[in-house]
Enzyme design. Structure first.
Site, PDB file in Angstrom:
ATOM      1  N   ASP A  20      13.824  50.611 -11.196  1.00 14.52           N
ATOM      2  CA  ASP A  20      14.761  51.628 -11.667  1.00 14.52           C
ATOM      3  C   ASP A  20      15.364  51.177 -12.998  1.00 14.52           C
ATOM      4  O   ASP A  20      16.181  50.266 -13.040  1.00 14.52           O
ATOM      5  CB  ASP A  20      15.846  51.818 -10.589  1.00 14.52           C
ATOM      6  N   ASN A  79      17.155  53.160 -15.201  1.00 14.21           N
ATOM      7  CA  ASN A  79      18.396  53.805 -15.665  1.00 14.21           C
ATOM      8  C   ASN A  79      19.513  53.761 -14.623  1.00 14.21           C
ATOM      9  O   ASN A  79      20.535  54.422 -14.767  1.00 14.21           O
ATOM     10  CB  ASN A  79      18.127  55.242 -16.120  1.00 14.21           C
ATOM     11  N   ASP A 109      19.879  54.816 -11.434  1.00 16.09           N
ATOM     12  CA  ASP A 109      20.285  55.925 -10.550  1.00 16.09           C
ATOM     13  C   ASP A 109      19.689  55.800  -9.147  1.00 16.09           C
ATOM     14  O   ASP A 109      19.765  56.727  -8.352  1.00 16.09           O
ATOM     15  CB  ASP A 109      19.898  57.277 -11.178  1.00 16.09           C
ATOM     16  N   ASP A 143      11.553  54.669 -12.249  1.00 15.00           N
ATOM     17  CA  ASP A 143      11.239  55.490 -13.419  1.00 15.00           C
ATOM     18  C   ASP A 143      10.330  54.743 -14.393  1.00 15.00           C
ATOM     19  O   ASP A 143      10.018  53.555 -14.202  1.00 15.00           O
ATOM     20  CB  ASP A 143      12.541  55.934 -14.116  1.00 15.00           C
ATOM     21  N   ASP A 175      -2.393  59.887 -12.726  1.00 13.83           N
ATOM     22  CA  ASP A 175      -2.856  60.530 -11.498  1.00 13.83           C
ATOM     23  C   ASP A 175      -2.930  62.040 -11.724  1.00 13.83           C
ATOM     24  O   ASP A 175      -1.899  62.694 -11.915  1.00 13.83           O
ATOM     25  CB  ASP A 175      -1.827  60.206 -10.390  1.00 13.83           C
ATOM     26  N   ASP A 185      -7.005  63.093  -7.796  1.00 10.62           N
ATOM     27  CA  ASP A 185      -6.555  63.327  -6.433  1.00 10.62           C
ATOM     28  C   ASP A 185      -7.517  64.300  -5.735  1.00 10.62           C
ATOM     29  O   ASP A 185      -7.835  65.358  -6.305  1.00 10.62           O
ATOM     30  CB  ASP A 185      -5.144  63.933  -6.516  1.00 10.62           C
ATOM     31  N   GLU A 244     -10.545  60.048  -5.829  1.00 10.55           N
ATOM     32  CA  GLU A 244     -10.304  59.962  -4.390  1.00 10.55           C
ATOM     33  C   GLU A 244     -11.107  61.086  -3.746  1.00 10.55           C
ATOM     34  O   GLU A 244     -10.778  62.260  -3.916  1.00 10.55           O
ATOM     35  CB  GLU A 244      -8.817  60.146  -4.091  1.00 10.55           C
ATOM     36  N   HIS A 301      -0.644  54.328  -1.222  1.00 10.05           N
ATOM     37  CA  HIS A 301       0.600  55.019  -0.887  1.00 10.05           C
ATOM     38  C   HIS A 301       0.476  55.943   0.320  1.00 10.05           C
ATOM     39  O   HIS A 301       1.448  56.588   0.681  1.00 10.05           O
ATOM     40  CB  HIS A 301       1.066  55.812  -2.106  1.00 10.05           C
ATOM     41  N   ASP A 302      -0.706  56.060   0.891  1.00  8.90           N
ATOM     42  CA  ASP A 302      -0.903  57.002   1.992  1.00  8.90           C
ATOM     43  C   ASP A 302      -1.061  56.342   3.358  1.00  8.90           C
ATOM     44  O   ASP A 302      -1.197  57.030   4.356  1.00  8.90           O
ATOM     45  CB  ASP A 302      -2.163  57.847   1.741  1.00  8.90           C
TER      46      ASP A 302
HETATM   47  C1  GLC Z   1      -3.941  62.703  -1.887  1.00  9.92           C
HETATM   48  C2  GLC Z   1      -2.736  61.837  -2.165  1.00  9.92           C
HETATM   49  C3  GLC Z   1      -1.680  62.135  -1.151  1.00  9.92           C
HETATM   50  C4  GLC Z   1      -1.309  63.593  -1.251  1.00  9.92           C
HETATM   51  C5  GLC Z   1      -2.528  64.489  -1.143  1.00  9.92           C
HETATM   52  C6  GLC Z   1      -2.244  65.880  -1.595  1.00  9.92           C
HETATM   53  O1  GLC Z   1      -4.542  62.392  -0.694  1.00  9.92           O
HETATM   54  O2  GLC Z   1      -3.117  60.487  -2.190  1.00  9.92           O
HETATM   55  O3  GLC Z   1      -0.553  61.326  -1.337  1.00  9.92           O
HETATM   56  O4  GLC Z   1      -0.397  63.929  -0.233  1.00  9.92           O
HETATM   57  O5  GLC Z   1      -3.579  64.045  -1.958  1.00  9.92           O
HETATM   58  O6  GLC Z   1      -2.043  65.920  -2.982  1.00  9.92           O
END
Ligand code: GLC
Length: 532
Positions: free
Chosen positions: A22, A24, A26, A30, A99, A201, A260, A320-321
């Site tokens: 972070d 700034n 908050d 960022d 992304d 994505d 992906e 992240h999933d």
């Molecule tokens: C991809 C992303 C995921 C998102 C999904 C819809 O699988 O990695 O985080 O929820 O697409 O955009």
């Protein structure tokens, strides 16, 4: 120097910007925060960063629902910050991957607001609208991967629109040339701002069947799983479009496209990866494999087998999933297994991706039901709490809020930050952070680890994963003991007569003593040797 080296031989680091740093004050991560941390990434030896979406969003899918593709969410900075980030990263030899979420937009994107305003609006055909079947029935059986049917009825238009994810994420109509044209502009916008690559994505879902045919059904747990997805994804129109995307990237050397796949199995991923197509597609196998030498060996082999000879693997342990590698593989707070996993990730053939925090073994914090942020995790609680857990605040120091921010962070923080943090691990020569750093540095030193072929060496496949990485001039042997006990490893067979020099281990600093061509590995030891 070969312009492709950074993504082909280098190491890429994924940043979830909301919880990384972070700048700034908050409580929300960022772009200025990322700039502040580039020195640490450079120290680690990172060649590129993939930043998860930082565009304006109403946050239904936490950034993966976008209202403006050519801007920065005000909570995460400005375009000027992005330009500063690119400049600061490039100065350190770090490339920047953006992304691109192009299968769908947010339902609050101005295009969709126009699209749903009337049937004759010029934007109407930018999304997948269909008339109801008699009796107001849905146009076909297509499903949403986030649960239930994929069609949402709009009273005012008396039509349905399709959404592969949340209903707040309407799918774009890729058969409309105006949409494709807009995507070309978006790509060029980011390339003009110095972007080196894109992560695409769920690209396999862009095109849907032109006739909107029902998917055939099969047995499965959820509605989505009870279908063969032959009409709502992976349509033949993908190929020419990917070739065009690649051609846009190839206008300048050294640019990179990684995707992906919608159904992330190696066969699908392999289909889209190679010359003229994507430079890389993610291999989800390693991130789904439990702690087992034979299972990892199988997963690696499967990917090596399906991938065309001239295609390049892309490996990762966490993103992240899904649950972090530390939560899936490690015992409590002990990091030895994670060192072995890191040694595998960084010595396999292909591009390794490190997910932020993986280098210090961040664990996912426990999250109370009431505190869940991700709607998907809320919906499937307690079965699917993984996404919030994997997106917790980066642990920089033992200070308040882990040195992430001076105020309470918007995302959860694991209480172990007082001990487990970057500052503490940088100071400890035996830490996971320093092991990652060493691995990345030996990878830079040994061409066999970057370019060599992958050759499995079988010995005791129940507990040991062993392989050679070989170029014409260099042979490196990687032996990973995934068992907890002392285990002999036989350097005979195909390895007979070779002499070895010590490179790295998490359990020793010199070549282990050999007797009868056998070395004795410690439990959870990763050992890397070089042939002399
Ligand atoms: C991809 C992303 C995921 C998102 C999904 C819809 O699988 O990695 O985080 O929820 O697409 O955009």
């Amino acid at each position: 120097m070969d312009a492709d080296r950074w993504w082909k031989e280098g190491v890429i680091y994924q940043i979830y910007p909301r919880s990384f740093a972070d700048g700034n004050g908050d409580g929300f991560g960022d772009l200025p925060g990322i700039i502040e941390k580039l020195d640490v990434l450079q120290e680690l030896g990172i060649d590129g960063i993939w930043i998860s979406p930082f565009f304006p969003t109403p946050d239904v899918d936490l950034g993966y629902d976008i209202t403006d593709y050519c801007n920065v969410d005000p909570r995460m900075g400005t375009m000027a910050d992005y330009d500063r980030l690119v400049e600061a990263a490039h100065r350190r030899g770090i490339h920047v991957i953006v992304d691109l979420v192009l299968n769908h937009t947010s339902d609050r994107h101005p295009w969709f607001i126009q699209s749903r305003s009337s049937r004759d609006n010029p934007y109407h055909d930018w999304y997948l609208w269909r008339d109801p079947k008699p009796g107001k029935k849905r146009p076909n059986n297509w499903a949403s991967i986030f649960g239930g049917h994929g069609w949402e009825y709009d009273e005012h238009l008396d039509q349905y629109y399709f959404h592969m994810f949340y209903k707040e994420q309407p799918d774009l109509n890729w058969r409309n040339p105006a949409v494709v044209d807009e995507v070309r502009k978006i790509m060029r916008f980011w390339l003009d701002h110095g972007t080196d690559g894109f992560r695409l994505d769920v690209f396999g879902a862009y095109f849907k069947d032109a006739m909107f045919r029902d998917n055939p059904t099969k047995l499965g747990l959820r509605y989505f799983d009870r279908q063969e997805h032959i009409y709502d994804a992976d349509q033949p129109e993908m190929m020419p479009w990917l070739r065009e995307m690649r051609a846009i990237m190839d206008e300048k050397p050294g640019r990179y496209l990684v995707g992906e796949t919608f159904f992330p199995n190696p066969e699908k991923a392999a289909r889209y990866c190679g010359p003229g197509l994507l430079h890389g597609t993610f291999n989800f196998e390693l991130s789904n494999t439990p702690w087992s030498a034979s299972k990892f060996a199988k997963a690696i082999q499967r990917w090596e087998t399906v991938l065309a000879k001239n295609a390049w693997p892309t490996n990762f342990l966490s993103n992240h999933d899904q649950a972090r590698a530390a939560d899936r593989l490690a015992h409590g707070e002990d990091d030895e297994r994670l060192k072995v996993a890191a040694a595998m990730l960084l010595t396999l053939r292909g591009t390794p991706y490190i997910y932020y925090g993986e280098e210090i073994g961040m664990r996912g914090p426990r999250i109370k039901r009431a505190d869940i942020i991700d709607p998907l995790s809320k919906k499937y609680w307690p079965f699917y709490p993984a996404r919030d857990k994997a997106r917790s605040v980066a642990q920089w120091s033992g200070q308040e809020y882990a040195g992430f921010s001076p105020v309470k962070p918007a995302y959860p923080l694991h209480p172990n930050f007082t001990k487990r943090n970057v500052e503490a691990q940088r100071a400890d020569p035996n830490s996971l952070f320093n092991f990652y750093k060493k691995l990345i540095h030996i990878r830079k030193e040994l061409p066999a680890l970057r370019q060599g072929k992958y050759q499995p060496v079988s010995d005791d496949p129940r507990v040991i994963l062993a392989y050679l990485r070989q170029t014409e001039d260099q042979t490196v042997l990687v032996v990973l003991n995934m068992g907890g006990k002392l285990t002999p490893f036989f350097l005979g067979g195909a390895l007979t007569g070779m002499k070895w020099e010590f490179v790295l281990s998490n359990k020793r600093t010199t070549l282990p003593v050999l007797s009868n061509q056998t070395i004795l590995l410690e439990g959870e030891e990763a050992l890397i040797l070089k042939a002399v």
